[in-house]
Design a protein around this motif. Sequence first.
Motif, mmCIF file in Angstrom:
data_model
loop_
_atom_site.group_PDB
_atom_site.id
_atom_site.type_symbol
_atom_site.label_atom_id
_atom_site.label_comp_id
_atom_site.label_asym_id
_atom_site.label_seq_id
_atom_site.Cartn_x
_atom_site.Cartn_y
_atom_site.Cartn_z
ATOM 1 N N SER A 1 19.674 3.484 -22.239
ATOM 2 C CA SER A 1 19.700 2.806 -20.944
ATOM 3 C C SER A 1 19.275 1.366 -21.167
ATOM 4 O O SER A 1 18.126 1.101 -21.537
ATOM 5 C CB SER A 1 18.770 3.502 -19.950
ATOM 6 N N ILE B 1 25.116 -4.754 -26.074
ATOM 7 C CA ILE B 1 26.087 -3.721 -25.703
ATOM 8 C C ILE B 1 27.032 -3.455 -26.871
ATOM 9 O O ILE B 1 27.336 -2.296 -27.201
ATOM 10 C CB ILE B 1 26.857 -4.135 -24.442
ATOM 11 N N GLN C 1 27.227 0.206 -29.147
ATOM 12 C CA GLN C 1 28.484 0.918 -29.335
ATOM 13 C C GLN C 1 28.826 1.047 -30.823
ATOM 14 O O GLN C 1 29.265 2.105 -31.279
ATOM 15 C CB GLN C 1 29.607 0.198 -28.595
ATOM 16 N N TRP D 1 25.771 5.836 -22.446
ATOM 17 C CA TRP D 1 24.795 4.781 -22.207
ATOM 18 C C TRP D 1 24.901 4.276 -20.777
ATOM 19 O O TRP D 1 25.908 4.476 -20.100
ATOM 20 C CB TRP D 1 24.960 3.625 -23.199
ATOM 21 N N ASN D 2 23.832 3.642 -20.351
ATOM 22 C CA ASN D 2 23.711 3.124 -18.987
ATOM 23 C C ASN D 2 23.394 1.639 -19.012
ATOM 24 O O ASN D 2 22.714 1.147 -19.908
ATOM 25 C CB ASN D 2 22.587 3.863 -18.250
ATOM 26 N N LEU D 3 23.884 0.915 -18.010
ATOM 27 C CA LEU D 3 23.482 -0.469 -17.757
ATOM 28 C C LEU D 3 22.732 -0.529 -16.430
ATOM 29 O O LEU D 3 23.181 0.042 -15.433
ATOM 30 C CB LEU D 3 24.693 -1.392 -17.682
ATOM 31 N N ALA E 1 29.790 -6.570 -16.346
ATOM 32 C CA ALA E 1 29.391 -5.235 -16.804
ATOM 33 C C ALA E 1 30.601 -4.347 -17.015
ATOM 34 O O ALA E 1 30.714 -3.652 -18.035
ATOM 35 C CB ALA E 1 28.436 -4.607 -15.785
ATOM 36 N N HIS F 1 32.758 -4.142 -20.235
ATOM 37 C CA HIS F 1 32.304 -3.325 -21.369
ATOM 38 C C HIS F 1 32.591 -1.826 -21.164
ATOM 39 O O HIS F 1 32.266 -1.028 -22.037
ATOM 40 C CB HIS F 1 30.814 -3.526 -21.599
ATOM 41 N N PRO G 1 31.180 0.618 -19.172
ATOM 42 C CA PRO G 1 30.009 1.493 -19.325
ATOM 43 C C PRO G 1 30.278 2.891 -18.766
ATOM 44 O O PRO G 1 30.951 3.032 -17.734
ATOM 45 C CB PRO G 1 28.938 0.779 -18.496
ATOM 46 N N LEU H 1 26.257 3.315 -14.739
ATOM 47 C CA LEU H 1 25.676 2.047 -14.289
ATOM 48 C C LEU H 1 24.743 2.320 -13.121
ATOM 49 O O LEU H 1 25.105 3.019 -12.172
ATOM 50 C CB LEU H 1 26.764 1.056 -13.890
#
Length: 398
Positions: A123, A150, A154, A161-163, A184, A187, A189, A192
């Motif tokens: 995260s 980020i 990866q 994964w979290n943003l 964001a 990428h 994600p 989020l």
Amino acid sequence: MPELSVAPLSLYVHLPWCKAKCPYCDFNSYAATEFPAARYVDALIADLERELPRVWGRQVHSIFFGGGTPSLFPPAELDRLLSAIRARLRLAPQVEISLEANPGAVDAAAFQGFYDAGINRLSLGVQSFDDGFLQALGRIHDARAAHLAIEALQKAGFDNWNLDLIFALPAQDLAAAQRDVQAALAHQPPHLSLYQLTLEPGTPFASQIPAQLPDADSAAEMEENLRNALADAGLQRYEVSAHARAGRQCRHNRNYWLYGDYLGIGAGAHGKITLAGQGIWRSRKAPRPESYMEAALKAKDSLGEGQWVPPAERPFEFFLNALRLLEGFDEQLFEERTGVSFLLVEARLRRALQDGLLQREGRHWRPTPLGLNWLNQLCRQFLPETGKTQSRPIASAS
């Protein structure tokens, strides 16, 4: 009274240090350029040893390293800690192991080390991709560091994964908030978490309110627009602040929100354990890291404090969590997790139904969009008659 069922079990590990304390943060965290990582891990292992009798034989479905900034810890120390956890707890075959990280407190080698240690979910606390807003928030990284982090996670092998993003920042307008979300989304994600900036009591932002904060109407417009953009990109909202692609909901947080059990170790960590035939036990460890380590390593009987949750307080705790989920809850789950008859809360739920805050399908209840917007008011309806609760509401991780 219904029989209280033992709930699924998670493990929360609190790592309290960070490089700098953000002015909006009210978590139990401490700024430090150096800290005793190895000694703290020793204390965590000793803490876990004391907790084992309460959870012996139960399977752990998720582990979450929160903070502070857990990514400041050397991967080798987290590897040692995870080895100790595996030796003492029965982990589920596909256990979710999450770690919070900040772009300014991790590098590519560390990401690889975390992955090799067995951490399978990250995260990342980006908060914004705009250097000006990051500076206003007191963050130690810039936008370039966020993008590089980020890419590095990866490359290390993380596909879960979290943003974290924050909106309604000082001097932020809708266009600027949209740019953050689009940065964001570039990428792609899997998850989020989108939060509105709040002024928490006791923080520098609460005592000296930042200039040019968006007003309530502007913040509401931002929120609606940003959440729609996330949905259009395939990130479906499943909780008040959380959005995920299919199969990527945070299992650890879902266990909180469904009033599951969690063992808490570390300075200031909270725990909730259901003990068959006895009740629900809540605990909180000593918040100051030095006091916590001293108690843990000197084999004192108690590292903090705890109390049984009275049946009268359990409905409020349950709804404070379950009503955060867009899916809501089932009446049977309420009775199993609280040991309280649904009949005791049905009248209040029906009032909320009439007020348009809830909707019902058979024995399943869920918040309406209006209910989500007025969640605090909705949950207050389930406070004990004294209007007070002795157990602290749960703060979710990401």
